[in-house]
Design an enzyme around this catalytic site. Structure first.
Site, PDB file in Angstrom:
ATOM      1  N   ARG A 796       0.800  -1.234   0.000  1.00  0.00           N
ATOM      2  CA  ARG A 796       0.000   0.000   0.000  1.00  0.00           C
ATOM      3  C   ARG A 796       0.832   1.284   0.000  1.00  0.00           C
ATOM      4  NH1 ARG A 796      -3.485   1.508   3.302  1.00  0.00           N
ATOM      5  NH2 ARG A 796      -5.039   2.067   1.761  1.00  0.00           N
ATOM      6  N   CYS A 827      14.351  -5.324  -3.796  1.00  0.00           N
ATOM      7  CA  CYS A 827      15.208  -4.530  -4.681  1.00  0.00           C
ATOM      8  C   CYS A 827      14.406  -3.513  -5.456  1.00  0.00           C
ATOM      9  CB  CYS A 827      15.967  -5.453  -5.617  1.00  0.00           C
ATOM     10  SG  CYS A 827      17.153  -6.398  -4.698  1.00  0.00           S
ATOM     11  N   TYR A 856      -6.330  -5.202   2.923  1.00  0.00           N
ATOM     12  CA  TYR A 856      -5.489  -5.003   1.748  1.00  0.00           C
ATOM     13  C   TYR A 856      -3.996  -5.105   2.091  1.00  0.00           C
ATOM     14  CZ  TYR A 856     -10.005  -3.360   0.171  1.00  0.00           C
ATOM     15  OH  TYR A 856     -11.342  -3.279  -0.111  1.00  0.00           O
TER      16      TYR A 856
HETATM   17  N1  LLP Z   1     -17.508  -3.076  -3.058  1.00  0.00           N
HETATM   18  C1  LLP Z   1     -16.885  -3.005  -4.234  1.00  0.00           C
HETATM   19  C2  LLP Z   1     -17.616  -3.168  -5.450  1.00  0.00           C
HETATM   20  C3  LLP Z   1     -15.511  -2.730  -4.271  1.00  0.00           C
HETATM   21  O1  LLP Z   1     -14.904  -2.626  -5.433  1.00  0.00           O
HETATM   22  C4  LLP Z   1     -14.801  -2.583  -3.063  1.00  0.00           C
HETATM   23  C5  LLP Z   1     -13.371  -2.330  -3.067  1.00  0.00           C
HETATM   24  C6  LLP Z   1     -15.509  -2.689  -1.866  1.00  0.00           C
HETATM   25  C7  LLP Z   1     -16.863  -2.928  -1.895  1.00  0.00           C
HETATM   26  C8  LLP Z   1     -14.855  -2.552  -0.533  1.00  0.00           C
HETATM   27  O2  LLP Z   1     -14.255  -1.310  -0.366  1.00  0.00           O
HETATM   28  P1  LLP Z   1     -13.706  -0.879   1.079  1.00  0.00           P
HETATM   29  O3  LLP Z   1     -14.874  -0.792   2.014  1.00  0.00           O
HETATM   30  O4  LLP Z   1     -12.709  -1.857   1.519  1.00  0.00           O
HETATM   31  O5  LLP Z   1     -13.110   0.473   0.890  1.00  0.00           O
HETATM   32  N2  LLP Z   1      -6.472  -1.966  -2.346  1.00  0.00           N
HETATM   33  C9  LLP Z   1      -7.056  -0.690  -2.005  1.00  0.00           C
HETATM   34  C10 LLP Z   1      -8.561  -0.758  -1.898  1.00  0.00           C
HETATM   35  C11 LLP Z   1      -9.198  -1.241  -3.160  1.00  0.00           C
HETATM   36  C12 LLP Z   1     -10.674  -1.363  -3.023  1.00  0.00           C
HETATM   37  C13 LLP Z   1     -11.272  -2.052  -4.197  1.00  0.00           C
HETATM   38  N3  LLP Z   1     -12.670  -2.219  -4.114  1.00  0.00           N
HETATM   39  C14 LLP Z   1      -6.413  -0.179  -0.726  1.00  0.00           C
HETATM   40  O6  LLP Z   1      -5.543  -0.853  -0.191  1.00  0.00           O
HETATM   41  O7  LLP Z   1      -6.732   0.910  -0.270  1.00  0.00           O
END
Ligand code: LLP
Length: 875
Positions: A796, A827, A856
């Protein structure tokens, strides 16, 4: 309490008037809003009196009052304003109470006049600039009446003076009525009469900032931040020995300390540097206060009212250094760009004169300019220059006679300020890479070499400042120019541990054990995860919660969350299979499948499994309608506006690949009917890491609008994206406010079930990454602390510039004295978990903890460099 510390800083500071008895002290709104601060103010004044000085105190309205007066002006025009009046009076009464004074008959008169002014506005239905100025002036008048009475009662005999008898505005060429009343400027030439008049009064004089009179005797205002300017005017008129400005931070910093905790206090600056920093949006000081001081060689000392012992910033004649140096990175929002494009301007005499004349005619002051053969782009500081609504449209109409015009709203200027910036352009090379992803609308470099400015969309400004600061300023040692960081000044002299100790502090020994065994590990805390599920289940307005398991798909976490009453949202057959493995008896309708650009076979398989299936494109219905016959479907829509902590996680708008755009809804309806399917649910997810409840209200409103086209819709899924506080001091999402906005929607439309599908919110804070210190390295002023895992476990920071709190768990509670970059063993230069963090002196084998990594984290880890990522543990 010591009052000597701040006096120390002016030893040796050059002043034009070393013999002057006059000292002007200005206090801002927060400084005068509490009884504790007033005690400090009294102590500071007594110290100055003992040194034989005569003190003029200039102060602002109590914090928050000017905003309330602005609201009063609006409310009085259109409706009921009494509650605001009561609030204003109530806040003064409260402070009076705390100070043990009552404001006397004068204060009562002041509020009675305010009530009359408001009634007058209600009657005529508008507030002219003249009345506007009188209403606003009440804030300063009321505050100084309380201040004067308090000082008297504390044994500091003083004379209260109406600033409108001290400062007179001067007529400005080409000004509008609004700017004459609301953003006036005054003469500040030394004023022997004033000196004589003040000399007859008490040795302490108290007067208001921000207000003055015009030649006719009407009240006028000096514009935003005008109190600093008032104080500088008075200092120049009295030929004061120095001006002291006291606020809630100790001085000017290398960046806004509230946004960049590693910002460094700037110990000493020349007038022109301070002016550049203030103009570029420093926020602490108003740039207009510098010219009067500079004209008469009066030094300015900045200090922090609540911590008078902290070192401050001294601004004076050039402190005799001449080397090129970057000193600060500021950002200033509220800019609008006007881009003028014409092929004819090339070598056409008078084009610029004509174009700029249009700005003059509309009373608009131009801020930054960049030109090429066919384009001239300028910025206007709409916030600062009291621009009448509609003026920009009129300007654009005028300019269109000369060229093509484009107005770009909502921009911010990110400025590098320093000495001879041009000479260090080559050092900026790597830092400029941060602009790769952001559209830069305009670049200017001041001919005096003091600044280099980039204008970008306002939403990117904060991140840019952070990155540039980390790259360019953060690493300098303390010395004559750079003092301590904001974090160092603030920090209780120990590692940061929140007021309520986080779960990981309580489980320190277990975590140390695991880390020592494993080298590095993700550790999840059951109770924290359950607590987060409960916080969502407590939302009365939400019917069902679907946990977005992409955030963390550890089997035990899935069982825990499902056991606590949440359903599951999956984005791949792999995720569905994981659920079916871990929870074999789960009701298939407790699973929602939300794929994106998935192959046909995945839809076919998911439908066979009996889970809810979401379509987010017309393609499947056009190309494979037979799959969906007789099926109940969800449709993921794109409401048009994405939100979230980083560009990569904003999932709406044309630049995002997700969702059916609103303009395709009609066609979608036809395709659904043709396929003989039914739409039972509408879905939208605007992005991730959102802290404003309004996001879900807006999404809900959009889905409700669409639901009219789909009579079978029963479920509205407002998506996930609920953010968590990441940085110290950041506010959590207000769950009660979220419940309230959704509650309104629910009671207006009780037939629909409201769903949420959060990932991060449920698991982020319940997880940490622990890793052992491997090696230490110092490259000149930059210190590196290596740990046993890096971007292969937690990507992240590298991918989004994400901030995770980092502590030395082995030395929790020890004084944090070193600024280090925490890096992993991979690296890549981007293999950095945190930059410029304040930690205790650390050694090989210490355990470092990276907080808020339950979401994540592991799920995005890799075997990059063939290094095993940290394994997972649940406690
Ligand atoms: N619903 C849908 C359709 C989504 O695409 C996502 C996340 C969620 C729910 C859940 O979102 P949350 O509540 O966790 O914000 N890797 C990134 C976050 C990518 C989120 C992708 N979609 C990070 O580390 O911040």
């Amino acid at each position: 309490m010591s009052d000597g510390a701040q006096l120390r800083v002016d030893e040796g500071v050059e002043t034009s008037y070393p013999e002057s008895p006059w000292l002007v002290m200005k206090f801002g709104g927060t400084s005068v809003a509490s009884a504790d601060n007033w005690q400090r103010i009294a102590t500071l004044i007594r110290g100055r009196l003992r040194s034989g000085l005569r003190v003029v105190v200039v102060h602002s309205a109590l914090a928050g009052i000017s905003n309330l007066l602005e609201q009063l002006l609006d409310a009085a025009v259109t409706g009921d304003y009494q509650a605001i009046l009561d609030d204003i009076e109530g806040r003064h009464k409260e402070l009076a109470n705390d100070l043990g004074v009552d404001g006397g008959a004068e204060l009562a008169r002041c509020f009675a006049e305010l009530a009359q002014l408001a009634a007058g506005i209600r009657l005529v239905g508008e507030a002219s600039p003249r009345v506007h100025a009188r209403v606003m002036a009440a804030g300063e008048l009321a505050a100084t009446l309380l201040g004067s009475e308090y000082l008297q009662s504390a044994g500091v005999a003083n004379s209260w003076v109406d600033a409108r008898t001290v400062l007179q505005s001067k007529p400005a060429r080409d000004s509008t009525e609004r700017s004459r009343f609301l953003a006036a400027t005054c003469d500040f030439a030394p004023d022997a009469e004033l000196v004589e008049r003040f000399a007859e009064l008490h040795p302490v004089i108290l007067t208001q900032g921000f207000i003055a009179r015009n030649a006719r005797g009407d009240s006028v205002l000096l514009g935003r931040g005008g109190s600093d300017t008032s104080a500088a005017y008075v200092a120049a008129k009295l030929k004061a020995r120095r001006l002291e400005i006291w606020t809630d931070v100790p001085g000017l910093f290398s960046a806004n300390p509230r946004a960049v905790p590693s910002a460094r206090l700037l110990r000493s600056l020349a007038y022109h540097e301070a002016q550049e920093i203030a103009s570029a949006g420093g926020g602490v000081l108003h740039p207009r206060c510098i010219p009067p001081l500079r004209s008469y060689g009066i030094p300015l000392i900045l200090g922090c009212t609540s911590h008078p012992q902290w070192p401050g910033t001294v601004v004076s004649q050039a402190p005799g250094e001449d080397t090129a140096q970057l000193k600060a990175i500021s950002s200033r929002g509220g800019l609008t760009l006007v881009s003028m494009e014409s092929m004819q301007m090339w070598q056409q005499v008078g084009f610029l004169a004509e174009a700029f004349d249009c700005f003059r005619v509309h009373g608009l002051s131009v801020d930054l300019v960049s030109t090429s053969e066919s384009n001239v782009t300028v910025s206007i500081d709409v916030g600062a220059s009291a621009v009448d609504p509609g003026t920009l449209d009129l300007l654009a109409d005028d300019l269109r006679r000369l060229c093509r015009v484009r107005i770009i709203d909502d921009c911010a200027a990110v400025t590098l300020v320093g000495r001879k910036i041009r000479a260090i352009l080559h050092e900026l090379g790597p830092a400029l890479e941060v602009f790769e992803e952001q559209p830069v609308h305009l670049v200017t470099q001041a001919a005096n070499g003091l600044n280099l400015t980039f204008v970008v969309d306002a939403e990117h400004a904060h991140r840019l400042v952070q990155k540039l600061h980390g790259l360019l300023v953060g690493q300098f040692n303390e010395g004559r120019v750079f003092g301590p960081t904001w974090e160092q000044l603030q920090a209780p002299k120990a590692s940061p541990v929140a007021a309520v100790p986080p779960w990981w502090a309580e489980h320190k020994d277990t975590l140390l054990d695991i880390a020592q065994r494993e080298q590095s590990a993700y550790v999840y805390h059951r109770d924290s995860v359950l607590g987060a599920v409960q916080a969502l289940r407590d939302l009365k307005s939400v019917d069902r919660v679907f946990y977005a398991m992409k955030a963390n798909s550890h089997p035990e976490i899935l069982q825990l969350i499902h056991g606590a009453g949440a359903n599951l949202e999956c984005v791949s057959p792999g995720e569905i299979r994981r659920v079916l493995e871990v929870l074999p008896d789960i009701d298939r309708r407790a699973i929602l499948f939300t794929p994106n650009f998935a192959p046909r076979a995945e839809y076919e398989w998911a439908l066979e499994q009996g889970v809810w299936v979401t379509l987010d494109n017309l393609y499947p219905l056009r190309a494979w309608p037979e799959l969906f016959a007789q099926q109940e479907l969800f449709i993921r829509t794109d409401p048009g506006q994405g939100r979230g902590h980083h560009e990569h996680v904003r999932t709406a708008g044309v630049h995002s690949k997700f969702g059916v755009p609103l303009f395709e809804m009609e066609e979608l309806g036809e395709l659904v009917t043709r396929a003989n399917a039914r739409v039972v649910g509408l879905h939208a997810h605007t992005g991730s890491g959102i802290l404003t409840p309004g996001n879900w209200r807006d999404t809900g409103a959009c889905l409700l609008g669409l639901a009219q086209q789909f009579p079978d819709v029963r479920y509205l899924d407002l998506g996930g994206g609920l953010g968590i506080p990441e940085k110290p001091g950041q506010k959590a999402l207000d769950m009660a406010a979220l419940d309230a906005v959704l509650g309104e929607m629910k009671s207006a439309h009780p037939d629909y079930e409201l769903w949420l599908e959060p990932g991060r919110f449920l698991v982020a804070q319940g997880g940490v990454l622990v890793a052992q210190v491997t090696q230490l390295k110092g490259k000149g002023e930059v210190q590196y602390l290596g740990v046993s895992t890096g971007m292969n476990s937690l990507i992240r920071p590298a991918l989004y510039g994400a901030y995770h709190e980092i502590v030395n768990l082995s030395r929790l509670g020890e004084p944090a004295t070193e600024i280090v970059n925490i890096v992993g063993p991979n690296c890549e230069t981007g293999d950095r978990l945190g930059s410029d963090r304040l930690l205790p002196v650390s050694e090989e084998g210490d355990v470092i903890l990276i907080a808020n990594t339950g979401a994540y984290g592991y799920v995005m880890s890799s075997h990059y460099n063939l290094r095993e990522p940290a394994r997972e543990f649940v406690i």
